[in-house]
Design an enzyme around this catalytic site. Sequence first.
Site, short mmCIF file in Angstrom:
data_model
loop_
_atom_site.label_atom_id
_atom_site.label_comp_id
_atom_site.label_asym_id
_atom_site.label_seq_id
_atom_site.Cartn_x
_atom_site.Cartn_y
_atom_site.Cartn_z
N CYS A 148 -37.42 -49.13 51.86
CA CYS A 148 -38.63 -49.85 51.61
C CYS A 148 -39.87 -48.96 52.17
O CYS A 148 -39.68 -48.45 53.35
CB CYS A 148 -38.77 -51.32 52.23
N ASP A 280 -49.34 -53.25 45.21
CA ASP A 280 -48.29 -52.63 46.30
C ASP A 280 -47.92 -51.40 46.20
O ASP A 280 -48.38 -50.63 45.17
CB ASP A 280 -47.14 -53.74 45.96
N ASN A 281 -47.32 -50.97 47.17
CA ASN A 281 -46.69 -49.40 47.41
C ASN A 281 -47.64 -48.40 47.04
O ASN A 281 -47.41 -47.61 46.14
CB ASN A 281 -45.49 -49.72 46.30
N1 LIG Z 1 -37.03 -57.80 40.58
C1 LIG Z 1 -37.72 -57.47 41.85
N2 LIG Z 1 -37.24 -56.09 42.21
C2 LIG Z 1 -37.51 -55.72 43.43
C3 LIG Z 1 -38.01 -56.34 44.46
C4 LIG Z 1 -38.53 -57.62 43.90
O1 LIG Z 1 -39.31 -58.48 44.78
N3 LIG Z 1 -38.19 -58.24 42.84
N4 LIG Z 1 -38.57 -55.82 45.49
C5 LIG Z 1 -38.65 -54.33 45.58
C6 LIG Z 1 -38.70 -53.69 46.89
S1 LIG Z 1 -40.18 -53.80 47.36
C7 LIG Z 1 -37.62 -53.25 47.24
S2 LIG Z 1 -37.77 -52.35 48.88
C8 LIG Z 1 -36.30 -53.15 47.08
C9 LIG Z 1 -35.47 -53.72 47.93
O2 LIG Z 1 -33.89 -53.83 47.36
P1 LIG Z 1 -32.94 -54.67 48.11
O3 LIG Z 1 -33.58 -56.10 48.34
O4 LIG Z 1 -31.72 -54.67 47.19
O5 LIG Z 1 -32.75 -54.03 49.69
O6 LIG Z 1 -36.32 -53.86 45.69
C10 LIG Z 1 -37.48 -53.64 44.98
N5 LIG Z 1 -37.20 -54.33 43.48
MO LIG Z 2 -40.24 -52.11 49.36
#
Ligand SMILES: Nc1nc2c(c(=O)[nH]1)N[C@H]1C(S)=C(S)[C@@H](COP(=O)(O)O)O[C@H]1N2
Ligand SMILES: [Mo]
Length: 880
Positions: A148, A280-281
């Site tokens: 993340c 974000d990000n």
């Molecule tokens: N649909 C969806 N995809 C997502 C997210 C989410 O909240 N919803 N979070 C993202 C973020 S910020 C991260 S760091 C990763 C985390 O993946 P994990 O929960 O399988 O570790 O998923 C990403 N993909």
């Molecule tokens: Mo993330």
Amino acid sequence: MAMTTTQTLVSSDKLSFKKSHITFHDLPTPQEIDLPLPPPSFSPTEILDIDKGTPDHHVPRDSRLIRLTGVHPFNVEAPLTTLYNQGFLTPPELFYVRNHGAVPQVLDKDIPDWTLSIEGLVENPITLSFRDILEKYEQITAPITLVCAGNRRKEQNTVRKSKGFSWGPAGLSTALFTGPLMADILRSAKPSRRAKYVCMEGADKLPNGYYGTSVKLNWAMDRNKLIMLAYKMNGEALTPDHGRPLRAVVPGQIGGRSVKWLTKLIVTDAPSENWYHIYDNRVLPTTVSPEMAAQDKKWWTDERYAIYDLNVNSVAAYPEHEETLDLTTSGKIYTAKGYAYAGGGRRITRVEISLDKGKSWRLADIEYAEDKYREYEGELFGGKVDMWQRETSYCWSFWSLPIPVADLKDSDALLVRAMDEAMTAQPRDMYWSVLGMMNNPWFRVMIHREGNLLKFEHPTHPAKAGGWMERVKKAGGDLTNGNWGERHEGEEPVEVEHVKEINMKKDGVSRQISLKELKENSSSEKPWFVVNGEVYDGTGFLEGHPGGAISITSSAGLDVSEDFLAIRKFIEAHTLRNSANSLADSETAKLMMPDYHIGTLDEASLKALNSNTEAVSDEPRPEFLQSRVWSKLKLSEVKTVSWDTRLFVFDLEHSKQTLGLPIGQHLMIKVNDPVTKEAIIRSYTPISDTNLEGKMELLVKIYFPTDDVPGGKMTMALDKLPIGAEIDCKGPTGRFEYLDNGRVLISGKERHVRSFKMICGGTGITPIFQVLRAVMENPQDPTKCVVLDGNRLEEDILCRSELDSYVETDSEKCTLIHTLTQGSDTWTGRRGRISEDLIKEYAPAEESSMVIICGPEAMEQSAKKVLLAQGWAESDLHFF
Ligand SMILES: Nc1nc2c(c(=O)[nH]1)N[C@H]1C(S)=C(S)[C@@H](COP(=O)(O)O)O[C@H]1N2
Ligand SMILES: [Mo]
């Protein structure tokens, strides 16, 4: 055999792997080369008690995971040592989770029907079923580390609170992912020549729409980048938290790009416009404050600040936080160990340890477990392992260094830094930014000597208070001084400045206030409100702001500890306007609070106040608005009325519901600023008919920032709302209510009017329009209306066709005068502001008449002066 269940589609054949039929090299079996295979997984099947009352009540989880954002949504990391001790591959139940909202519930039987659509700039838009994805494309299995972008953020938050929650150093995990390459899927849809990006969308419905983001199309098409769609993790079907049944996996990039619960790939010529992609990000420049970022959207749409590749990073797992080493019993050597990773497929090329503040470094050993897979060519979990031809590094590596205990004994801290293939090394100093992302300064474990014990201390711990950063900061150290907050040698001690919590109570106030008394003083004229159990009389704030201080009046009789920031902002703005105190910041308001402190709510009353008696029932309400409780409105459409005016259409809770807003009254809207997360509360009158079912329409002029004036906080936040976003709404409020046939209620007292003079400017038309409509659309209503509507340009006139149609239907009953300050040459109507002449001519003082006014403050004030001078009684004027 027909395959119908997930079990047959995604078999959990953990340890079965077939050797490929096509062999390029004579490669050994997994056992022969000691290929790292998944550790035993103890997939939880039980729903934890803590999850039962949440939307994730269907997701079995491991209780060892540390929850970073309360119970829900689920954002967790494993304890660092536990994670590290699992080895190269993390079992799914300990794999970190980042969920922005609730986990979509996907039943086993529905998985074969899961579909993925490939749309946008493609010649051949297609919808694939889950089965197509498994059967029609080549399957790959590869180990990939996801990280993340917020990993290690707690360190940044300790320096200065960012907009993100506090991750410790275990916001990363590694698994073998199985599925087809995204390239193959995209190719079958034939991206068109103009296409440059692939947007992804997940099935999780969030406050600002579905989660989504994008990557470049050429990356997705590049087999070396290994961007894939996965349905298996370590040979088992994906778990609900990790995107079951299908997710994207984008190796070498931040986890945020790996969309879970994947439903759509949309090929485009521009980056994703999804809210989560924009807000974000990103690593904004360190000079951009939360306020600047909130004001100007340009910071968020500048692709240069979007994060894709991970940066180089490393952490020590051993020594652990709070580990002790007994010098009398320990051996001569201590082996320090940890992990390192880099982005974009770049290999970690060195990890170095310093025990003398970075003056000298020792080279650690590095174990690249990922490389084992390069020696193997065959199948694993139904996917081809073809890493021998791909040289990219997409996984973490493990470093270790034996250190003489004697050296540790003489050191104050162990420092770790890594470098990658591009010769990029971790920096000594932290780069702080608004969102708190990509934190990668040297990892520092402090060493304390207590007698014969060495005690180790990490910078932070995700679950516990403490860690050296917090401790040093509390002692007055400046964590950004380039010396981890410690004084440089020979430096004069700085005076320790204790951060004092500002006292919001007045000395000597000891009155106990009961709920009954509070409720008796909760009108908009006497707005007592409660913050942290203390009662404040807001009347003083309201002087000179009749009806303007909505954040105060809306709080009357309520515990507003949670919304206090919005109130503070109001008080602050008010203070700034009335004093030349340019230093005033959001703490100023707190400083003023003692002036208004009148007592303490007794304990039983505080409890009763906060045990919401309203709106607990699940029964659908016939009317939407509730006066004491915020209810959710969902944005369903935005229409552009002019360059700066928008019509926002919101869905009520159900299609048969009406708003429940008496004519002439207002409602309060609360929106959280997308960036600062600060609650913004304003009063509005909808433009739609209050009897409309299922919907409400707001007409809003957006106050964009100019070079010297900041934009309107609320209107800019509204402008950023994506379709599907939810906002809070409460009401009604206001002293004025129009019943019918000239009957008016003023603060509950009825009076009768034969005519209304309606004076409005710009969007001030909205409350006026409600009253006008009620009069004009009731043929029996004899009330006469004169509308004086002031605007800048002709195109700024709002609701013009409706206004005109009222005059057309009954020009006796309705007189309408538009005046423009900047009318074009072709404008034949009145010009200038709503002037004394205009008021004399159209709104002379009259018996049984009322003036209702709404517009910019300056306009209201000047109209008031003129009206009073002409003989209107103050009680006949109503300002919305
Ligand atoms: N649909 C969806 N995809 C997502 C997210 C989410 O909240 N919803 N979070 C993202 C973020 S910020 C991260 S760091 C990763 C985390 O993946 P994990 O929960 O399988 O570790 O998923 C990403 N993909
Ligand atoms: Mo993330």
